[in-house]
Design a protein around this motif. Structure first.
Motif, mmCIF file in Angstrom:
data_model
loop_
_atom_site.group_PDB
_atom_site.id
_atom_site.type_symbol
_atom_site.label_atom_id
_atom_site.label_comp_id
_atom_site.label_asym_id
_atom_site.label_seq_id
_atom_site.Cartn_x
_atom_site.Cartn_y
_atom_site.Cartn_z
ATOM 1 N N LEU A 53 0.910 -1.173 0.171
ATOM 2 C CA LEU A 53 -0.112 0.027 -0.019
ATOM 3 C C LEU A 53 0.942 1.319 -0.093
ATOM 4 O O LEU A 53 0.608 2.203 -0.799
ATOM 5 C CB LEU A 53 -1.018 0.178 1.235
ATOM 6 N N GLY A 59 -6.646 8.854 7.134
ATOM 7 C CA GLY A 59 -6.205 7.880 6.587
ATOM 8 C C GLY A 59 -7.432 6.692 6.795
ATOM 9 O O GLY A 59 -7.330 5.967 7.496
ATOM 10 N N GLU A 101 -8.005 10.828 3.081
ATOM 11 C CA GLU A 101 -7.416 9.183 2.365
ATOM 12 C C GLU A 101 -6.353 10.005 1.071
ATOM 13 O O GLU A 101 -6.985 10.476 0.327
ATOM 14 C CB GLU A 101 -8.569 8.283 2.083
ATOM 15 N N VAL A 102 -5.396 9.504 1.024
ATOM 16 C CA VAL A 102 -4.676 9.939 0.031
ATOM 17 C C VAL A 102 -4.681 8.820 -1.211
ATOM 18 O O VAL A 102 -4.892 9.385 -2.468
ATOM 19 C CB VAL A 102 -3.074 9.912 0.112
ATOM 20 N N ASP A 160 -3.859 14.772 1.008
ATOM 21 C CA ASP A 160 -2.535 14.544 2.027
ATOM 22 C C ASP A 160 -3.012 15.530 3.260
ATOM 23 O O ASP A 160 -3.245 16.624 3.170
ATOM 24 C CB ASP A 160 -1.339 15.159 1.434
ATOM 25 N N THR A 161 -3.231 14.547 4.350
ATOM 26 C CA THR A 161 -3.508 15.397 5.609
ATOM 27 C C THR A 161 -2.597 16.493 6.137
ATOM 28 O O THR A 161 -3.316 17.439 6.562
ATOM 29 C CB THR A 161 -3.360 14.210 6.574
ATOM 30 N N ASN A 188 -6.426 5.847 12.685
ATOM 31 C CA ASN A 188 -6.393 4.376 12.903
ATOM 32 C C ASN A 188 -5.422 3.665 12.251
ATOM 33 O O ASN A 188 -5.554 3.611 10.951
ATOM 34 C CB ASN A 188 -7.896 3.720 12.615
ATOM 35 N N PHE A 189 -4.466 3.017 12.719
ATOM 36 C CA PHE A 189 -3.572 2.231 11.882
ATOM 37 C C PHE A 189 -2.628 2.773 11.033
ATOM 38 O O PHE A 189 -3.047 2.679 9.752
ATOM 39 C CB PHE A 189 -4.129 0.718 11.654
ATOM 40 N N ASP A 226 -0.090 4.054 8.446
ATOM 41 C CA ASP A 226 1.100 3.400 8.021
ATOM 42 C C ASP A 226 2.053 3.506 8.567
ATOM 43 O O ASP A 226 2.807 4.383 9.022
ATOM 44 C CB ASP A 226 1.623 4.021 6.455
ATOM 45 N N THR A 252 -11.604 -1.964 12.441
ATOM 46 C CA THR A 252 -11.363 -1.532 11.165
ATOM 47 C C THR A 252 -10.794 -2.825 10.346
ATOM 48 O O THR A 252 -10.431 -3.676 10.894
ATOM 49 C CB THR A 252 -10.456 -0.298 10.859
ATOM 50 N N LYS A 253 -10.648 -2.536 8.867
ATOM 51 C CA LYS A 253 -9.938 -3.678 8.087
ATOM 52 C C LYS A 253 -8.620 -3.927 8.485
ATOM 53 O O LYS A 253 -8.056 -5.181 8.854
ATOM 54 C CB LYS A 253 -10.042 -3.128 6.900
ATOM 55 N N TYR A 254 -7.870 -2.728 9.013
ATOM 56 C CA TYR A 254 -6.455 -3.082 9.350
ATOM 57 C C TYR A 254 -6.433 -3.787 10.764
ATOM 58 O O TYR A 254 -5.626 -4.306 11.517
ATOM 59 C CB TYR A 254 -5.600 -1.870 9.309
HETATM 60 C C1 LIG Z 1 -2.768 1.041 7.106
HETATM 61 S S1 LIG Z 1 -4.072 1.935 6.298
HETATM 62 C C2 LIG Z 1 -5.336 2.076 7.804
HETATM 63 C C3 LIG Z 1 -6.517 2.414 7.137
HETATM 64 C C4 LIG Z 1 -7.836 2.558 8.129
HETATM 65 N N1 LIG Z 1 -7.527 3.595 9.053
HETATM 66 C C5 LIG Z 1 -8.353 0.999 8.937
HETATM 67 O O1 LIG Z 1 -7.753 1.095 9.972
HETATM 68 O O2 LIG Z 1 -8.625 0.121 8.318
HETATM 69 C C6 LIG Z 1 -3.351 3.691 6.417
HETATM 70 C C7 LIG Z 1 -4.261 4.662 5.539
HETATM 71 O O3 LIG Z 1 -3.642 5.968 5.645
HETATM 72 C C8 LIG Z 1 -3.760 6.391 4.164
HETATM 73 N N2 LIG Z 1 -2.693 7.834 4.311
HETATM 74 C C9 LIG Z 1 -1.232 7.450 4.485
HETATM 75 N N3 LIG Z 1 -0.734 8.707 4.805
HETATM 76 C C10 LIG Z 1 -1.827 9.517 4.570
HETATM 77 C C11 LIG Z 1 -1.813 11.123 4.421
HETATM 78 N N4 LIG Z 1 -0.915 11.820 4.732
HETATM 79 N N5 LIG Z 1 -3.217 11.587 4.362
HETATM 80 C C12 LIG Z 1 -4.188 10.890 4.274
HETATM 81 N N6 LIG Z 1 -4.338 9.556 4.324
HETATM 82 C C13 LIG Z 1 -2.960 8.927 4.506
HETATM 83 C C14 LIG Z 1 -2.998 5.359 3.538
HETATM 84 O O4 LIG Z 1 -3.364 5.519 1.881
HETATM 85 C C15 LIG Z 1 -3.903 3.954 4.100
HETATM 86 O O5 LIG Z 1 -5.108 4.083 3.265
#
Ligand SMILES: C[S@@+](CC[C@H](N)C(=O)[O-])C[C@H]1O[C@@H](n2cnc3c(N)ncnc32)[C@H](O)[C@@H]1O
Length: 285
Positions: free
Chosen positions: A10, A121, A144-145, A171-172, A190-191, A193, A265-267
Motif C-alpha cells: 500500500l 487515513g 485519504e490519499v 494529504d492530511t 487508526n492504524f 502506515d 477496522t479492516k487493518y
Molecule cells: C494502514 S491503512 C489504515 C486504514 C484504516 N484506517 C483502517 O484502520 O483500516 C493507512 C491509510 O492511511 C492512508 N494515508 C497515509 N498517509 C496519509 C496522509 N498523509 N493523508 C491521508 N491519508 C493517508 C493510506 O493511504 C491508508 O489508506
C-alpha cells in the motif's frame, strides 16, 4: 488497493502514484451560487473516476505546505461531488494557480453548526461510516490519499446516505493546516502506515510537530484517538505524545493494549494479534 495488499504494498502504491494535471476536467463542475451560504443545493456532478491519483508531498517535495495559510486569502474550495467526496485533482487544480488559502469553512460544507470530527487515513471508510452513522448530530471529515480506497469509502457514505460525512482525497499534512485552531471535536488516526523499514521511518505521520499540530486543532476538551498494531511505531508515538504539552492521556498510562468497545477496522482485523493493539486517547487541555 486490493484485498491482498500488505501495508508495504500500500505504501509503495501510495508513494509512487502520480498526478497528471493534463487529464483534469473542470467542465463538469457547476460553480456555487455566490449567494448560497452552504453547499447542499449545489449541483456538482461526479468526476471521471479514471483521473490520475496524486503526488505525495514527502516523496516529490514539490509543494510546500508550510506557508499555505493566509487569513487574507479565500478558503480552499471543497466542492463535494454529491455532497460526499472531493478528489485530489480538484485540489491540485487550485494549488496550481493559488499558493495561499484561508481556513476551511466547515459551516458552508455541512450547513449546520454541529461539531466537526476528523479521521485521518480512512482506508475503505468502515470506521468513518460507523462513527458517522452512530453520531448523526455531529459532522465527520475523512482524509485519504489513495484513490482506490477513497472511492470505496465514498461509496459506503453514499450507500448509507450519511449526510454528516464527507471524504477528501488529499494529504492530511495540507488539509490539517487549513483547519482553524481550537475547532475539532475529535481526531481519529487508526492504524497509520507504519513504514516498517528503518530508512522509511521518517515518513511516519505521527512525528512530534504533527502531533502538536493535531492538538492545536482540537478544541479544549477535544480528543485525539490513535490506534496501531505496530510495536516500534507505538513506541515512537508514545515518546512523541508525552512531549505534547496540550495533550493529556485519558488513561492512567500512555496507552492501553486492549479496549473492548473500539470499532474493528479492516487493518484491525488484519493485523491485530491476540496481544491486541496500542490505543492512545488524549484530551486537549
Ligand atoms: C494502514 S491503512 C489504515 C486504514 C484504516 N484506517 C483502517 O484502520 O483500516 C493507512 C491509510 O492511511 C492512508 N494515508 C497515509 N498517509 C496519509 C496522509 N498523509 N493523508 C491521508 N491519508 C493517508 C493510506 O493511504 C491508508 O489508506
Amino acid at each position: 488497493m486490493s484485498k491482498t495488499n500488505s501495508p508495504s504494498e500500500l505504501n509503495k502504491a501510495t508513494a509512487t502514484s502520480k498526478k497528471d494535471s493534463s487529464t483534469e476536467q473542470n467542465s463538469n463542475i457547476v460553480e456555487l451560487n455566490e449567494n448560497s451560504s452552504c453547499q447542499l443545493n449545489s449541483n456538482i456532478v461526479a468526476s471521471n473516476e479514471n483521473q490520475s491519483p496524486i503526488f505525495i508531498s514527502y516523496r516529490q517535495g514539490g509543494v510546500r505546505y508550510e506557508d499555505i495559510l493566509s487569513k487574507d486569502a479565500d478558503p480552499l474550495k471543497l466542492e463535494f461531488e454529491e455532497n460526499i467526496l472531493i478528489s485530489a485533482d480538484k485540489i491540485w487544480d487550485q494549488l496550481a494557480t493559488t499558493s495561499k488559502f484561508n481556513y476551511i469553512n466547515f459551516k458552508s460544507i455541512y450547513c449546520d453548526d454541529n461539531p466537526v470530527n476528523l479521521e485521518i487515513g480512512i482506508g475503505n471508510g468502515e470506521f468513518l461510516a460507523h462513527i458517522g452513522s452512530s453520531n448523526p448530530h455531529e459532522n465527520f471529515l475523512g482524509l485519504e490519499v489513495f484513490k482506490e480506497v477513497f472511492l470505496k469509502a465514498a461509496s459506503k457514505i453514499r450507500k448509507q446516505e450519511l449526510k454528516n460525512c464527507r471524504v477528501v482525497q488529499f494529504d492530511t499534512a495540507l488539509i490539517v493546516r487549513l483547519i482553524e485552531d481550537n475547532y475539532l471535536n475529535s481526531i481519529y488516526v487508526n492504524f497509520p502506515d507504519p513504514w516498517p523499514k528503518k530508512a522509511h521511518k521518517k515518513r511516519r505521520l505521527l512525528k512530534t510537530h504533527f502531533i502538536d499540530q493535531l492538538a492545536s486543532k482540537l478544541k479544549i476538551g477535544g480528543t485525539l484517538y490513535i490506534a496501531t498494531d505496530h510495536d516500534d511505531y507505538a513506541a515512537e508515538i508514545a515518546e512523541n505524545i508525552v512531549d505534547a504539552k496540550q495533550l493529556k492521556s485519558e488513561y492512567d498510562s500512555v496507552y492501553v493494549r486492549n479496549i473492548t468497545d473500539y470499532f474493528h477496522t479492516k487493518y484491525y482485523r488484519k493485523f491485530v494479534s491476540t496481544d491486541g493493539a496500542y490505543f492512545f486517547k488524549y484530551k486537549r487541555i
